[in-house]
Design a protein around this motif. Structure first.
Motif, PDB file in Angstrom:
ATOM      1  N   SER A  24      23.058 -13.295 -16.844  1.00 57.88           N
ATOM      2  CA  SER A  24      23.922 -12.520 -17.730  1.00 57.88           C
ATOM      3  C   SER A  24      24.626 -13.456 -18.692  1.00 57.88           C
ATOM      4  CB  SER A  24      24.955 -11.723 -16.926  1.00 57.88           C
ATOM      5  OG  SER A  24      26.016 -12.562 -16.492  1.00 57.88           O
ATOM      6  N   MET A  25      24.977 -12.934 -19.864  1.00 60.37           N
ATOM      7  CA  MET A  25      25.680 -13.739 -20.849  1.00 60.37           C
ATOM      8  C   MET A  25      27.074 -14.116 -20.359  1.00 60.37           C
ATOM      9  SD  MET A  25      23.982 -14.776 -23.349  1.00 60.37           S
ATOM     10  CE  MET A  25      25.399 -15.365 -24.276  1.00 60.37           C
ATOM     11  N   ALA A  26      27.712 -13.215 -19.605  1.00 56.85           N
ATOM     12  CA  ALA A  26      29.061 -13.502 -19.114  1.00 56.85           C
ATOM     13  C   ALA A  26      29.049 -14.741 -18.218  1.00 56.85           C
ATOM     14  CB  ALA A  26      29.617 -12.304 -18.354  1.00 56.85           C
ATOM     15  N   VAL A  27      28.102 -14.799 -17.292  1.00 56.14           N
ATOM     16  CA  VAL A  27      27.996 -15.959 -16.399  1.00 56.14           C
ATOM     17  C   VAL A  27      27.574 -17.196 -17.197  1.00 56.14           C
ATOM     18  CG1 VAL A  27      26.749 -16.936 -14.438  1.00 56.14           C
ATOM     19  CG2 VAL A  27      27.509 -14.558 -14.361  1.00 56.14           C
ATOM     20  N   HIS A  28      26.610 -17.011 -18.091  1.00 55.63           N
ATOM     21  CA  HIS A  28      26.122 -18.132 -18.901  1.00 55.63           C
ATOM     22  C   HIS A  28      27.260 -18.765 -19.705  1.00 55.63           C
ATOM     23  CE1 HIS A  28      23.565 -20.499 -21.526  1.00 55.63           C
ATOM     24  NE2 HIS A  28      24.089 -19.905 -22.579  1.00 55.63           N
ATOM     25  N   GLN A  29      28.124 -17.950 -20.260  1.00 51.94           N
ATOM     26  CA  GLN A  29      29.242 -18.478 -21.043  1.00 51.94           C
ATOM     27  C   GLN A  29      30.180 -19.308 -20.185  1.00 51.94           C
ATOM     28  OE1 GLN A  29      30.769 -14.904 -22.829  1.00 51.94           O
ATOM     29  NE2 GLN A  29      29.248 -14.904 -24.470  1.00 51.94           N
ATOM     30  N   GLU A  30      30.396 -18.888 -18.932  1.00 58.95           N
ATOM     31  CA  GLU A  30      31.237 -19.673 -18.024  1.00 58.95           C
ATOM     32  C   GLU A  30      30.584 -21.015 -17.702  1.00 58.95           C
ATOM     33  OE1 GLU A  30      34.352 -19.050 -16.989  1.00 58.95           O
ATOM     34  OE2 GLU A  30      34.282 -17.325 -18.333  1.00 58.95           O
ATOM     35  N   VAL A  31      29.274 -20.980 -17.469  1.00 61.09           N
ATOM     36  CA  VAL A  31      28.530 -22.219 -17.187  1.00 61.09           C
ATOM     37  C   VAL A  31      28.645 -23.181 -18.362  1.00 61.09           C
ATOM     38  CG1 VAL A  31      26.251 -23.216 -16.773  1.00 61.09           C
ATOM     39  CG2 VAL A  31      26.913 -21.115 -15.592  1.00 61.09           C
ATOM     40  N   MET A  32      28.424 -22.657 -19.582  1.00 58.19           N
ATOM     41  CA  MET A  32      28.424 -23.521 -20.760  1.00 58.19           C
ATOM     42  C   MET A  32      29.827 -24.033 -21.095  1.00 58.19           C
ATOM     43  SD  MET A  32      25.294 -23.903 -21.346  1.00 58.19           S
ATOM     44  CE  MET A  32      25.352 -24.852 -22.867  1.00 58.19           C
ATOM     45  N   ALA A  34      32.105 -24.781 -18.846  1.00 58.65           N
ATOM     46  CA  ALA A  34      32.298 -25.894 -17.913  1.00 58.65           C
ATOM     47  C   ALA A  34      31.468 -27.104 -18.327  1.00 58.65           C
ATOM     48  CB  ALA A  34      31.920 -25.453 -16.501  1.00 58.65           C
ATOM     49  N   TYR A  35      30.247 -26.852 -18.777  1.00 59.47           N
ATOM     50  CA  TYR A  35      29.351 -27.931 -19.218  1.00 59.47           C
ATOM     51  C   TYR A  35      29.985 -28.720 -20.368  1.00 59.47           C
ATOM     52  CZ  TYR A  35      25.405 -30.019 -21.749  1.00 59.47           C
ATOM     53  OH  TYR A  35      24.582 -30.879 -22.428  1.00 59.47           O
ATOM     54  N   HIS A  36      30.431 -28.013 -21.402  1.00 61.18           N
ATOM     55  CA  HIS A  36      31.003 -28.693 -22.566  1.00 61.18           C
ATOM     56  C   HIS A  36      32.333 -29.366 -22.218  1.00 61.18           C
ATOM     57  CE1 HIS A  36      28.002 -27.520 -25.457  1.00 61.18           C
ATOM     58  NE2 HIS A  36      28.115 -26.252 -25.117  1.00 61.18           N
ATOM     59  N   CYS A  37      33.115 -28.725 -21.357  1.00 63.04           N
ATOM     60  CA  CYS A  37      34.395 -29.295 -20.943  1.00 63.04           C
ATOM     61  C   CYS A  37      34.196 -30.635 -20.246  1.00 63.04           C
ATOM     62  CB  CYS A  37      35.111 -28.312 -20.029  1.00 63.04           C
ATOM     63  SG  CYS A  37      36.726 -28.863 -19.469  1.00 63.04           S
ATOM     64  N   LEU A  38      33.254 -30.695 -19.320  1.00 62.44           N
ATOM     65  CA  LEU A  38      32.999 -31.929 -18.585  1.00 62.44           C
ATOM     66  C   LEU A  38      32.263 -32.949 -19.449  1.00 62.44           C
ATOM     67  CD1 LEU A  38      31.995 -30.403 -15.136  1.00 62.44           C
ATOM     68  CD2 LEU A  38      34.147 -31.536 -15.734  1.00 62.44           C
ATOM     69  N   ARG A  39      31.438 -32.449 -20.370  1.00 64.45           N
ATOM     70  CA  ARG A  39      30.673 -33.350 -21.234  1.00 64.45           C
ATOM     71  C   ARG A  39      31.596 -34.143 -22.159  1.00 64.45           C
ATOM     72  NH1 ARG A  39      27.624 -32.508 -26.150  1.00 64.45           N
ATOM     73  NH2 ARG A  39      25.809 -33.891 -26.244  1.00 64.45           N
ATOM     74  N   ILE A  40      32.583 -33.470 -22.743  1.00 62.97           N
ATOM     75  CA  ILE A  40      33.452 -34.176 -23.690  1.00 62.97           C
ATOM     76  C   ILE A  40      34.486 -35.049 -22.975  1.00 62.97           C
ATOM     77  CG2 ILE A  40      33.165 -32.382 -25.434  1.00 62.97           C
ATOM     78  CD1 ILE A  40      36.001 -31.478 -24.821  1.00 62.97           C
ATOM     79  N   SER A  41      34.624 -34.855 -21.664  1.00 58.83           N
ATOM     80  CA  SER A  41      35.579 -35.693 -20.924  1.00 58.83           C
ATOM     81  C   SER A  41      35.086 -37.127 -20.807  1.00 58.83           C
ATOM     82  CB  SER A  41      35.819 -35.121 -19.528  1.00 58.83           C
ATOM     83  OG  SER A  41      34.674 -35.265 -18.709  1.00 58.83           O
ATOM     84  N   SER A  42      33.765 -37.309 -20.904  1.00 61.58           N
ATOM     85  CA  SER A  42      33.152 -38.652 -20.928  1.00 61.58           C
ATOM     86  C   SER A  42      33.593 -39.539 -19.777  1.00 61.58           C
ATOM     87  CB  SER A  42      33.456 -39.353 -22.264  1.00 61.58           C
ATOM     88  OG  SER A  42      32.972 -38.605 -23.341  1.00 61.58           O
TER      89      SER A  42
END
Length: 236
Positions: A24-32, A34-42
């Motif tokens: 679902s898009m709702a779940v996918h948006q939560e995944v992404m 979290a992905y971008h949040c952790l990705r930019i934390s470097s």
């Protein structure tokens, strides 16, 4: 649990965050998020982030964490994620790329398209129209390098995997399995229903970024004739 997650160890140097297990898009948006949040934390401790339909795998450097933080890797990661993901709603994720991928649906390249049309008592043109009318989200890449799992196809196109997989599916083949559609980036055995083929190279190891599609991309298929398919293929 769409906005919440649970975390589980995945071996001794990885963990997986799981949301409600559905496409679902709702779940996918939560995944992404979290992905971008952790990705930019470097963080130097996080080695890789792998998003999927309803999960995010995090590979971390267990030895470096233990040496520097003096705690087990999973303990550090759990606390780190809890802190970082609180701020995920403040993160502006990059706009999804919009990709238009040419596909030739000629039966010579789509060996299952005729059977799909006959079983539904429709024309091949109907199958093509249904497949091209939707803008698909790339939820993840996997199985083969750069294989994009996309969804969802319209209900009329949903088709179970073939009972007997083919020993060889050509690179660029576009298939349907259940409610998913995808593209074989390399020649491979496979059990998806093949309805066409793209002349584009979906994976090229000589490129700095070898995968044509990435999680979060928006894809629309554009039908092309066999002649145009051969022309684009020749130009690759």
């Amino acid at each position: 649990m769409k906005s919440g997650y649970v975390i589980h160890p995945l071996g001794d140097s990885a963990a997986i965050l799981k949301w409600e297990q559905e496409i679902s898009m709702a779940v996918h948006q939560e995944v992404m998020k979290a992905y971008h949040c952790l990705r930019i934390s470097s963080s130097p401790y996080i080695l890789d982030l792998i998003p999927a339909y309803a999960s995010l795998t995090i590979v971390y450097d267990a030895a470096l964490i233990r040496n520097n933080e003096r705690v087990p890797g999973l303990q550090w990661l759990t606390a780190y994620i809890a802190t970082k993901i609180k701020t995920r709603d403040a993160i502006t994720a990059p706009a999804p790329r919009k990709l238009r991928i040419p596909v030739c649906y000629d039966p010579s390249l789509g060996p299952d398209i005729t059977e799909m049309a006959v079983s539904r008592k429709v024309t091949i043109a109907d199958i093509i129209a249904w497949h091209c009318e939707t803008v698909y989200t790339v939820y993840l890449t996997g199985f083969l390098p750069g294989f994009p799992y996309m969804g969802k196809v319209c209900a009329a196109l949903e088709t179970p995997r073939r009972p007997q997989p083919r020993l060889q599916v050509p690179a660029g083949s576009v298939g349907i399995a259940g409610a998913q559609t995808g593209i074989y980036p390399l020649a491979s055995p496979g059990g998806w229903n093949i309805i066409g083929q793209t002349p584009l190279r979906m994976f090229d190891a000589t490129h700095a970024d070898p995968c044509y599609c990435h999680p979060g991309d928006q894809v629309q298929f554009i039908p092309v004739t066999l002649e145009v398919f051969r022309q684009i293929q020749h130009e690759q």
